[in-house]
Enzyme design. Structure first.
Site, short mmCIF file in Angstrom:
data_model
loop_
_atom_site.label_atom_id
_atom_site.label_comp_id
_atom_site.label_asym_id
_atom_site.label_seq_id
_atom_site.Cartn_x
_atom_site.Cartn_y
_atom_site.Cartn_z
N THR A 29 36.80 54.63 -63.35
CA THR A 29 35.46 54.52 -63.95
C THR A 29 34.48 53.98 -62.91
OG1 THR A 29 35.87 52.27 -64.74
CG2 THR A 29 36.40 54.08 -66.25
N CYS A 34 34.26 24.38 -49.99
CA CYS A 34 34.57 24.80 -51.35
C CYS A 34 35.10 23.60 -52.14
CB CYS A 34 35.59 25.94 -51.34
SG CYS A 34 35.85 26.68 -52.97
#
EC number: 1.11.1.-
Length: 481
Positions: A378, A122
């Protein structure tokens, strides 16, 4: 002082004219950097992130605190803005680990961050901590490779690679070797601090790759001096945050897909599972069988076969570059199941961390709970949805891949809620994040919002971190008893 590439100009027409004149004046010889990426993420449209950040008044104070702390507002923070409650907890924890007085010096803290991020190649996180390491007066010879670092840090390399790729192999003997190394020994408090940092940056690498985080324009790999190839594109567009016309759809536009009923089908399954819990429960034997089946089947959802070419600047910070994730359930390899009922974060890990590194256990516990319980009720275009079943399936699937079992969980739910493309994505992000691609990100939950996919990555990051900590802390507990 760094000027934001997103600072809007009041008179773009005038600036464009000036840009045109300057570009025609070859005698100036000015090289102007241009961002390589379109915004903070390769996967998430920049407009959605900036729109959300500008609409939430509370975010301004959060951003100000983050900038005061680190002297920058990095792209990880900007992508996490979708979930401000989590972001505040994340920044508070990271501040304590890196800014407050602790068992380890700042140079050691940032070098351990480099070591951890390097295991997954990374470069984004490595570059951040290289700069911080130098800023805190770190010996730059250490940056030439792990062999140039103090023996005490080099001794941490074995634990780093196991924690990142095969945490189930960590034993009390590994802990003993670090605590009983003569003049290069670690204290228990130092080791706890180091382990938390390692797990933090392993899991943050998962989030970085899972969300396609771009390097900032001033960072290595974040800019180019070559002119843009898009027609009608002006250099002043850089400061306006306009990086061309390709790449993403306008905010609110959803690509049509063949899976128009994907969300509805998932909601039906969730409702059936929630309603069916009042029925007769499976026996403990059947629950254990379902766990073993899921654990074994997880190897089917393999990570990408092709390993990305190693980055020489990154790989110098760790040893044994060929060491990576291996399915513990492969034929001929058997690792005993880690039963959470025998050793859990809540009952064992939390108190151990808090005792040896005060307040960190509380901060981590808060962060785990926020990520696990975070919900807006949601799903895609639907409201008033109970997503607890789905969140638990994602969290427990990550732990299942690490051999961690919850006796009270029916692992049959995972196969009903997580489809193949989602499992492939989860396994890549958690086990081999450097192999995560935009194709994988786009391929799961195609009707869901980007904020929901970022939420998934928060779950994966925190579940991974807790899984790593469970194995390491159990080994320490066994050493101490």
């Amino acid at each position: 002082m760094r000027l934001s590439p997103r600072a809007a100009l009041s008179s773009p027409e005038i600036i464009c004219s000036r840009c045109s004149q300057s570009c025609n004046n070859k005698e100036l010889g000015i090289r102007i950097p241009r961002p390589l990426g379109q915004g903070p993420s390769r996967f998430v449209p920049e407009e959605e992130i900036l729109q959300l950040a500008s609409e939430d008044a509370n975010m301004h104070s959060v951003f100000a605190d983050a900038f005061t702390d680190l002297g920058r507002l990095d792209n990880i923070t900007l992508v996490m803005v979708f979930h401000p409650q989590y972001l505040e907890s994340f920044l508070k924890t990271q501040h304590y680990l890196l800014q407050m007085d602790g068992p380890l010096s700042p140079c050691y803290q940032h070098y351990i961050g480099i070591m951890a991020a390097s295991r997954h190649q990374c470069s984004y996180l490595v570059n951040l901590h290289v700069n911080d390491f130098i800023h805190h007066g770190g010996d730059q010879k250490w940056l030439n490779g792990l062999e140039n670092a103090p023996q005490k840090l080099r001794n941490l390399g074995e634990l780093n690679k196991m924690l990142a790729h095969r945490p189930w192999l960590i034993t009390k003997e590994h802990i003993k070797q670090l605590l009983k190394a003569g003049e290069h020994s670690w204290s228990l408090a130092e080791l706890i601090h180091a382990i938390v940092l390692l797990a933090h940056y392993h899991s943050l690498a998962s989030f970085t790759f899972g969300c396609g985080i771009n390097p900032e324009i001033h960072s290595n790999g974040g800019h180019t001096f070559r002119p843009p190839s898009v027609s009608n594109y002006c250099i002043c567009d850089i400061t306006n945050g306009n990086h061309g016309t390709e790449g993403h759809l306008p905010v609110g536009i959803v690509m049509p897909t063949d899976s128009t009923c994907e969300v509805e089908a998932l909601m039906v399954k969730m409702k059936q599972l929630q309603e069916g819990r009042d029925e007769e429960e499976a026996s403990q034997e059947e629950m254990a069988t379902r766990f073993e089946r899921e654990k074994t089947e997880s190897m089917v959802f393999s990570t990408e076969d092709e390993d990305p070419p190693p980055d020489i600047d990154v790989s110098r910070h760790f040893e044994d570059t060929s060491y990576g994730y291996k399915d513990f359930s492969r034929r001929g390899m058997h690792v005993p199941t880690f039963r959470v009922q025998d050793y859990s974060w809540e009952d064992h890990g939390y108190s151990l961390v808090n005792r040896l590194y005060p307040d960190v256990g509380q901060l981590l516990d808060e962060k785990f709970h926020i990520a696990y319980n975070l919900t807006y009720n949601t799903m895609a275009m639907h409201k008033d949805v109970d997503t607890s079943t789905l969140r638990r399936a994602v969290w427990n699937y990550v732990h299942c891949m690490f051999g961690i079992r919850y006796d009270d969980y029916d692992y049959g739910e995972i196969n009903q809620l997580l489809d193949r493309s989602f499992k492939v994505y989860i396994k890549n992000v958690v086990c081999s994040p450097e192999k995560t691609s935009k194709r994988m990100y786009d391929g799961f939950w195609r009707q869901f919002k980007h904020s929901e996919k970022v939420h998934v990555n928060l779950l994966l990051m925190e579940a991974r971190m807790q899984g790593e900590l469970l194995y390491a802390l159990r080994a320490i507990t066994r050493y101490m008893t």
